[in-house]
Design an enzyme around this catalytic site. Structure first.
Site: not given
Length: 608
Positions: A452, A527, A547, A557, A560
């Site tokens: 991000k 993830r 994160r 955060n 993604h």
């Protein structure tokens, strides 16, 4: 203007700016403040509890308020955090902090802090002031580390909060009751089942007349999937959970078990709010279905020691997978193996022929073919030091009669099926063969990863280095500035969430890096690397996740990732269009996406 009246009924005053906040602090007595963000709102699930406490205590020194952190300078530290937080103020000073919505703990703390404040006001006792940084009471979050690691000394079960309870906004209430009843939540995912997934999950109910209605209901909206356990030394969690949820028929539950979850939240036979595994074997299957990369922690891991492990493939064939899988898994665990990957798969005859291509002409092959295609096979990637050698030693001779005569304690002798010439367990013959066989059952997978705008500016190179160092291949990547329309499409599944517009605005505020990552179980592995969406939770449960180290708050955060393989495919096509699965120049890893059965020409040589 803010005001607080001494009245005989419950009032929870809304504080939305700094002036009102300062006026609230001047109120005599104890004030319990629910701190919230504008985009997620106050913790509604505890309002009825606060009313109950107020009515029971009937004390005019007890006050309640909600405070919007976004517009109150004194609460700046709580901005961007979705964790329920309750602050306790007496005489304008902070005297308590509670993080998390834990009803019994909140009630005890209110009674305790009110008593302490009365001692200050009535007897001049010194007020015990605390810091905002103190972690006086910390409630275990419902989303622990990814991927889920089930402690070796605990039993587990799968629980589902079904679409009806989710649609009625009962998730938080149910989770609170689960925790308050002594269950530990090891993992928690929100997931919407496709019809095919629901049909596969409930395939044991295919013959029931309501099967199609059940499939439609379970795919009608999001569910919450949980892995539950209990404290060490407690009884098997499976019957305890089924007792807690009550009978499947809601009318029966209301008559016989009115305090059960299904009695409280269910409405009819299908819409009975919650699901529970029927037995240990079903819990194992369901865990593998929803969390395919879950693993049992080895004793070495629990002792905090490092392992340098290799992997091997183990197959539990259908005849014993149906009835005795838990016995076998228990012996695997006792032998010091970690289940690195687990998958239950129903092979076609063609896939069996592909896997056993070198055995097709053998006399025993028809029996082997019939066995392997007769029901679900449990495939395991087992990890430990010298895994290949150790697993084959445990298995014993491939010939069942020889195994019984020469090594009656070996697994193939213990789990032999009477009058059946085929042994019931498989193990790779070498590390090279193990790698090929693991790829057959656990093929390479692609997922979409997004760095991000906040992380791209500060941590781009570190993140890319860690991605490659974790065994991912970068199939394709590009930097781009998302339009608001593209950001909306990327986060379409969150459209109804209150924070949706803020996410869209942030994601279109600067350049992002889009990556297609390739690896075994890439979706879950990525993830796991990212960690929980809330950085505070990530720091508590996964301190080494990205994160936890790079993100500033839940909206900013850093990263993604797609939540499922299906969504990964959709989002990759949306961002990159139709592409081929080639790795970046300088290739960092495997490039082929091998589906089950696609390894026909790889000269696999599993033993029989």
């Amino acid at each position: 203007m803010y005001c607080m009246y001494n009245i005989l009924f419950f009032v929870q005053v809304s504080v939305t700016n700094q002036e009102q906040w300062e006026e609230m602090l001047a109120v005599k007595g104890l004030t319990v403040v629910d701190v919230y963000q504008q985009w997620c709102g106050p913790c509604r699930v505890v309002v009825s509890l606060l009313k109950k406490i107020y009515n029971e205590l009937g004390d005019d020194l007890l006050h309640f308020a909600t405070a919007e952190a976004d517009n109150i300078d004194a609460l700046a530290r709580y901005r961007g955090k979705c964790e329920p937080t309750f602050l306790f103020y007496g005489g304008g000073e902070l005297v308590g902090v509670l993080r998390g919505a834990n009803a019994p703990l909140l009630q005890r703390m209110i009674v305790q802090k009110l008593g302490e404040e009365k001692m200050v006001l009535e007897k001049g006792v010194e007020r015990k002031v605390v810091s905002h940084e103190i972690n006086m009471y910390s409630v275990t979050h419902v989303r622990p580390a990814f991927p889920p690691v089930v402690p070796a000394n605990k039993s587990y079960t799968v629980a589902i909060i079904k679409p009806d309870a989710v649609a009625h906004g009962k998730v938080n209430e149910i989770i609170m009751k689960i925790q308050n009843a002594g269950f530990q939540i090891l993992a928690h995912e929100e997931r919407r089942l496709t019809e095919d997934e629901a049909r596969d999950f409930y395939r044991h109910k295919t013959a029931e007349p309501c099967f199609e209605d059940l499939v439609r209901f379970m795919s009608s909206g999001p569910s919450h999937i949980l892995i539950l356990s209990q404290a060490e030394g407690s009884a098997n969690v499976v019957p305890a959970w089924r007792e807690f949820i009550g009978p499947a028929d809601t009318e029966e539950a209301k008559r016989e078990r009115p305090e059960s979850l299904r009695a409280q939240y269910g409405t009819e036979a299908l819409s009975n709010a919650v699901h529970g595994s029927e037995n240990i074997e079903q819990a194992s299957r369901e865990l593998a279905f929803f969390f395919p990369n879950f693993r049992m922690a080895s004793q070495t891991e629990q002792d905090g020691k490092e392992e340098h492990a290799e992997r091997t493939l183990a197959l539990i064939r259908p005849d014993v997978a149906r009835e005795r899988r838990e016995e076998i898994l228990s012996q695997i665990k006792k032998a010091g193996f970690t289940v690195a990957l687990q998958r239950e798969v129903l092979l076609t005859e063609e896939q069996v022929r592909q896997f056993y291509s070198q055995h097709v002409k053998e006399d025993y092959f028809p029996a082997l073919l019939h066995t392997m295609a007769s029901g679900p096979v449990l495939a395991l990637a087992l990890a430990r030091q010298a895994a290949v050698c150790h697993w084959r030693n445990l298995l014993g001779p491939s010939d069942v009669n020889k195994a019984k005569e020469e090594s009656p304690e070996c697994l193939r002798a213990q789990f032999a099926v009477e009058n059946h010439p085929i042994n019931q367990l498989h193990g790779s013959a070498s590390q090279e063969e193990a790698d090929r066989e693991i790829s057959f059952f656990f093929p390479q997978q692609q997922t979409l990863a997004v760095i991000k705008p906040d992380a791209l500016r500060e941590h781009k190179e570190t993140i890319l280095e860690e991605i490659r160092g974790s065994g991912f291949s970068v199939v394709q990547s590009k930097e781009m500035v998302l339009t608001k329309e593209m950001a909306e499409e990327l986060y379409m599944e969150h459209k109804e969430k209150p924070y949706f517009s803020q996410v869209v605005e942030f994601m279109s505020s600067g350049p992002c890096m889009m990556l297609i990552l390739n690896k075994e179980n890439a979706v879950e592995e990525w993830r796991a690397m990212m960690g929980p969406a809330d950085p505070e939770q990530a720091k508590a449960t996964c301190p080494n996740s990205m994160r936890a180290r790079f993100a500033s708050n839940i909206l900013h955060n850093s990263l993604h990732g797609a939540s499922t393989e299906e969504r990964a495919k959709e989002k990759i096509h949306f961002i990159f269009g139709d592409i081929c699965s080639d790795v970046e120049p300088g290739g960092e890893g495997e490039t082929d996406r091998t589906d089950i059965g696609a390894a026909a020409g790889q000269n696999l040589k599993p033993d029989t």
